[in-house]
Design an enzyme around this catalytic site. Structure first.
Site, PDB file in Angstrom:
ATOM      1  N   HIS A   1       0.824  -1.212   0.000  1.00 29.18           N
ATOM      2  CA  HIS A   1       0.000   0.000   0.000  1.00 29.18           C
ATOM      3  C   HIS A   1       0.852   1.252   0.000  1.00 29.18           C
ATOM      4  O   HIS A   1       2.047   1.205   0.295  1.00 29.18           O
ATOM      5  CB  HIS A   1      -0.985   0.020   1.184  1.00 29.18           C
ATOM      6  CG  HIS A   1      -0.378   0.048   2.547  1.00 29.18           C
ATOM      7  ND1 HIS A   1      -0.146  -1.089   3.305  1.00 29.18           N
ATOM      8  CD2 HIS A   1       0.063   1.070   3.323  1.00 29.18           C
ATOM      9  CE1 HIS A   1       0.383  -0.757   4.470  1.00 29.18           C
ATOM     10  NE2 HIS A   1       0.529   0.559   4.518  1.00 29.18           N
TER      11      HIS A   1
ATOM     12  N   GLU B   1      -7.036   4.168  10.203  1.00 26.22           N
ATOM     13  CA  GLU B   1      -6.590   3.869   8.846  1.00 26.22           C
ATOM     14  C   GLU B   1      -7.696   3.194   8.067  1.00 26.22           C
ATOM     15  O   GLU B   1      -8.406   2.334   8.600  1.00 26.22           O
ATOM     16  CB  GLU B   1      -5.321   3.022   8.876  1.00 26.22           C
ATOM     17  CG  GLU B   1      -5.295   1.965   9.961  1.00 26.22           C
ATOM     18  CD  GLU B   1      -5.045   0.607   9.416  1.00 26.22           C
ATOM     19  OE1 GLU B   1      -5.399   0.373   8.252  1.00 26.22           O
ATOM     20  OE2 GLU B   1      -4.521  -0.222  10.159  1.00 26.22           O
TER      21      GLU B   1
ATOM     22  N   GLN C   1      -3.778   3.530   1.614  1.00 21.32           N
ATOM     23  CA  GLN C   1      -4.134   3.551   3.033  1.00 21.32           C
ATOM     24  C   GLN C   1      -4.322   5.015   3.436  1.00 21.32           C
ATOM     25  O   GLN C   1      -3.365   5.794   3.411  1.00 21.32           O
ATOM     26  CB  GLN C   1      -3.025   2.918   3.870  1.00 21.32           C
ATOM     27  CG  GLN C   1      -3.294   2.903   5.370  1.00 21.32           C
ATOM     28  CD  GLN C   1      -2.104   2.327   6.124  1.00 21.32           C
ATOM     29  OE1 GLN C   1      -1.000   2.852   6.037  1.00 21.32           O
ATOM     30  NE2 GLN C   1      -2.329   1.243   6.837  1.00 21.32           N
TER      31      GLN C   1
ATOM     32  N   HIS D   1       3.975   7.421   3.527  1.00 17.96           N
ATOM     33  CA  HIS D   1       4.925   6.315   3.403  1.00 17.96           C
ATOM     34  C   HIS D   1       4.419   5.333   2.361  1.00 17.96           C
ATOM     35  O   HIS D   1       3.275   5.437   1.912  1.00 17.96           O
ATOM     36  CB  HIS D   1       5.143   5.600   4.749  1.00 17.96           C
ATOM     37  CG  HIS D   1       3.957   4.845   5.292  1.00 17.96           C
ATOM     38  ND1 HIS D   1       3.067   5.365   6.194  1.00 17.96           N
ATOM     39  CD2 HIS D   1       3.519   3.577   5.046  1.00 17.96           C
ATOM     40  CE1 HIS D   1       2.156   4.462   6.495  1.00 17.96           C
ATOM     41  NE2 HIS D   1       2.410   3.359   5.807  1.00 17.96           N
TER      42      HIS D   1
ATOM     43  N   GLU E   1       7.437   1.129   5.012  1.00 17.00           N
ATOM     44  CA  GLU E   1       6.918   0.111   5.936  1.00 17.00           C
ATOM     45  C   GLU E   1       7.182  -1.263   5.342  1.00 17.00           C
ATOM     46  O   GLU E   1       7.073  -1.457   4.135  1.00 17.00           O
ATOM     47  CB  GLU E   1       5.407   0.332   6.122  1.00 17.00           C
ATOM     48  CG  GLU E   1       4.738  -0.658   7.043  1.00 17.00           C
ATOM     49  CD  GLU E   1       3.228  -0.414   7.144  1.00 17.00           C
ATOM     50  OE1 GLU E   1       2.775   0.743   7.015  1.00 17.00           O
ATOM     51  OE2 GLU E   1       2.503  -1.410   7.321  1.00 17.00           O
TER      52      GLU E   1
HETATM   53  C1  LIG Z   1      -1.224   1.039  11.006  1.00 18.42           C
HETATM   54  C2  LIG Z   1       0.038   0.874  10.225  1.00 18.42           C
HETATM   55  C3  LIG Z   1      -0.185  -0.122   9.089  1.00 18.42           C
HETATM   56  O1  LIG Z   1       0.076   0.155   7.913  1.00 18.42           O
HETATM   57  O2  LIG Z   1      -0.601  -1.238   9.404  1.00 18.42           O
HETATM   58  C4  LIG Z   1       0.613   2.213   9.803  1.00 18.42           C
HETATM   59  O3  LIG Z   1       0.877   2.528   8.680  1.00 18.42           O
HETATM   60  S1  LIG Z   1       0.905   3.287  11.056  1.00 18.42           S
HETATM   61  C5  LIG Z   1       1.492   4.775  10.306  1.00 18.42           C
HETATM   62  C6  LIG Z   1       1.903   5.752  11.319  1.00 18.42           C
HETATM   63  N1  LIG Z   1       3.054   5.245  12.052  1.00 18.42           N
HETATM   64  C7  LIG Z   1       4.332   5.577  11.706  1.00 18.42           C
HETATM   65  O4  LIG Z   1       4.618   6.357  10.791  1.00 18.42           O
HETATM   66  C8  LIG Z   1       5.415   4.938  12.560  1.00 18.42           C
HETATM   67  C9  LIG Z   1       6.770   5.117  12.008  1.00 18.42           C
HETATM   68  N2  LIG Z   1       7.161   6.529  11.943  1.00 18.42           N
HETATM   69  C10 LIG Z   1       7.847   7.141  12.962  1.00 18.42           C
HETATM   70  O5  LIG Z   1       8.122   6.545  14.001  1.00 18.42           O
HETATM   71  C11 LIG Z   1       8.248   8.551  12.740  1.00 18.42           C
HETATM   72  O6  LIG Z   1       7.354   9.150  11.822  1.00 18.42           O
HETATM   73  C12 LIG Z   1       9.693   8.693  12.227  1.00 18.42           C
HETATM   74  C13 LIG Z   1       9.899   8.083  10.867  1.00 18.42           C
HETATM   75  C14 LIG Z   1      10.694   8.068  13.219  1.00 18.42           C
HETATM   76  C15 LIG Z   1       9.983  10.192  12.115  1.00 18.42           C
HETATM   77  O7  LIG Z   1       9.652  10.791  13.306  1.00 18.42           O
HETATM   78  P1  LIG Z   1      10.158  12.249  13.672  1.00 18.42           P
HETATM   79  O8  LIG Z   1       9.835  13.173  12.548  1.00 18.42           O
HETATM   80  O9  LIG Z   1       9.709  12.571  15.038  1.00 18.42           O
HETATM   81  O10 LIG Z   1      11.662  11.959  13.731  1.00 18.42           O
HETATM   82  P2  LIG Z   1      12.820  12.866  13.462  1.00 18.42           P
HETATM   83  O11 LIG Z   1      12.647  14.209  14.019  1.00 18.42           O
HETATM   84  O12 LIG Z   1      13.933  12.051  13.933  1.00 18.42           O
HETATM   85  O13 LIG Z   1      12.825  13.045  11.853  1.00 18.42           O
HETATM   86  C16 LIG Z   1      13.766  12.425  11.160  1.00 18.42           C
HETATM   87  C17 LIG Z   1      13.696  12.846   9.694  1.00 18.42           C
HETATM   88  O14 LIG Z   1      12.682  12.067   9.086  1.00 18.42           O
HETATM   89  C18 LIG Z   1      11.870  12.896   8.287  1.00 18.42           C
HETATM   90  N3  LIG Z   1      10.544  12.314   8.211  1.00 18.42           N
HETATM   91  C19 LIG Z   1       9.648  12.215   9.199  1.00 18.42           C
HETATM   92  N4  LIG Z   1       8.533  11.594   8.752  1.00 18.42           N
HETATM   93  C20 LIG Z   1       8.764  11.308   7.445  1.00 18.42           C
HETATM   94  C21 LIG Z   1       8.001  10.682   6.439  1.00 18.42           C
HETATM   95  N5  LIG Z   1       6.776  10.218   6.667  1.00 18.42           N
HETATM   96  N6  LIG Z   1       8.540  10.536   5.218  1.00 18.42           N
HETATM   97  C22 LIG Z   1       9.795  10.980   4.960  1.00 18.42           C
HETATM   98  N7  LIG Z   1      10.573  11.597   5.875  1.00 18.42           N
HETATM   99  C23 LIG Z   1      10.044  11.760   7.100  1.00 18.42           C
HETATM  100  C24 LIG Z   1      11.904  14.231   8.997  1.00 18.42           C
HETATM  101  O15 LIG Z   1      11.557  15.248   8.085  1.00 18.42           O
HETATM  102  C25 LIG Z   1      13.344  14.300   9.424  1.00 18.42           C
HETATM  103  O16 LIG Z   1      14.132  14.701   8.319  1.00 18.42           O
HETATM  104  P3  LIG Z   1      15.207  15.874   8.411  1.00 18.42           P
HETATM  105  O17 LIG Z   1      16.087  15.494   9.574  1.00 18.42           O
HETATM  106  O18 LIG Z   1      15.922  15.818   7.091  1.00 18.42           O
HETATM  107  O19 LIG Z   1      14.417  17.117   8.641  1.00 18.42           O
END
Ligand SMILES: C[C@@H](C(=O)O)C(=O)SCCNC(=O)CCNC(=O)[C@H](O)C(C)(C)COP(=O)(O)OP(=O)(O)OC[C@H]1O[C@@H](n2cnc3c(N)ncnc32)[C@H](O)[C@@H]1OP(=O)(O)O
Length: 146
Positions: free
Chosen positions: A12, A48, A65, A89, A139
């Protein structure tokens, strides 16, 4: 290097927005897409909704999604503070997330979780950090075996 033991398809692509119902209605009314599944994932802090171009999934059909935050301090809530609604993502499907995780780690890829977490439809999920994914949050999803 080959992919034969890794990913089978793009499962997705996730679109993040404040109002999932509004986005789902747009997909239904504009494109004739179908809502196939919805659930709230409290751990991830998201509502979602899975939508697809057909009413029934074929084996390798990619879904959209639609994600909306359940609370402002969730990952998607925080992401929407800094970004307009848009692509959040993409998710790559595997039959064996444990083997894939070990292989990717051995190749230096940074995964977010030590162990897979609960994802949509009882899948097991992990994420490749965007810094390890060429700027894209990826993912890894192992669907439940029904
Ligand atoms: C239900 C499930 C399913 O499918 O079954 C889902 O999808 S759940 C979907 C929702 N859950 C998730 O997304 C969980 C995984 N994601 C996370 O834990 C978080 O979003 C992180 C990926 C760790 C980023 O978190 P956060 O922005 O607080 O971290 P950070 O300050 O360290 O940022 C690190 C760098 O990542 C970038 N960054 C953050 N989110 C981003 C995204 N979606 N796509 C691309 N880049 C991204 C920021 O701009 C930053 O870049 P710069 O440093 O260059 O400025």
């Amino acid at each position: 290097m080959d992919n034969s033991d890794l990913f089978t398809c793009i499962d997705h692509v996730a679109y993040a927005c404040p109002d999932a119902d509004e986005a789902v209605a747009y997909y239904q009314e504009t494109f004739g897409w179908h809502e196939l599944h919805r659930e709230s994932n409290d751990e991830q802090g998201v509502l979602e909704v899975m939508v697809a171009p057909a009413g029934e999934l074929t084996e390798h059909m990619t879904q959209i999604q639609i994600l909306a935050p359940l609370r402002p301090d969730s990952t998607v809530g925080k992401w929407l503070e800094n970004n307009r609604p848009g692509l959040h993502h993409m998710a790559w499907r595997t039959d064996d997330i444990d083997t894939v995780s070990a292989t990717l780690r051995s190749r230096g890829v940074r995964l977010l979780y030590d162990e897979p977490k609960h994802g949509t439809h009882n899948s097991r999920i992990n994420f490749i950090h965007p810094k390890s994914g060429k700027g894209v949050l990826i993912e890894i999803v192992e669907p439940a075996k029904h």
